[in-house]
Scaffold this motif. Structure first.
Motif, PDB file in Angstrom:
ATOM      1  N   ALA A  23       0.846  -1.193   0.000  1.00  0.00           N
ATOM      2  CA  ALA A  23       0.000   0.000   0.000  1.00  0.00           C
ATOM      3  C   ALA A  23       0.880   1.242   0.000  1.00  0.00           C
ATOM      4  N   GLU A  24       0.311   2.363  -0.406  1.00  0.00           N
ATOM      5  CA  GLU A  24       1.022   3.636  -0.395  1.00  0.00           C
ATOM      6  C   GLU A  24       1.301   4.021   1.058  1.00  0.00           C
ATOM      7  N   PRO A  25       2.481   4.519   1.349  1.00  0.00           N
ATOM      8  CA  PRO A  25       2.765   4.939   2.731  1.00  0.00           C
ATOM      9  C   PRO A  25       1.944   6.173   3.097  1.00  0.00           C
ATOM     10  N   MET A  26       1.403   6.162   4.285  1.00  0.00           N
ATOM     11  CA  MET A  26       0.595   7.285   4.756  1.00  0.00           C
ATOM     12  C   MET A  26       1.519   8.296   5.425  1.00  0.00           C
TER      13      MET A  26
END
Length: 60
Positions: A23-26
């Motif tokens: 997933a995209e890093p938050m």
């Protein structure tokens, strides 16, 4: 030979299950704290009050 082919097929199937799983890093928003000083606000009001008193004293 069948065991080697089965192991190869299972390893290919297992690696395909994880493809695209990242997933995209938050990124957390940065907090900017602005320090305010009450010196400017506390200085203007007495100065205006003094100006009003001086204007009243001059007009009398």
């Amino acid at each position: 030979m069948k065991k080697i082919a089965l192991a190869a097929a299972l390893s290919v199937a297992a690696t395909g299950a994880f493809a695209g799983g990242m997933a995209e890093p938050m990124m957390e928003p940065t907090v900017v704290v602005e320090e305010s000083s009450n010196a400017s606000g506390g200085f203007v009001i007495p100065l205006l009050l003094l100006a009003v008193i001086a204007a009243v004293a001059i007009t009398d």
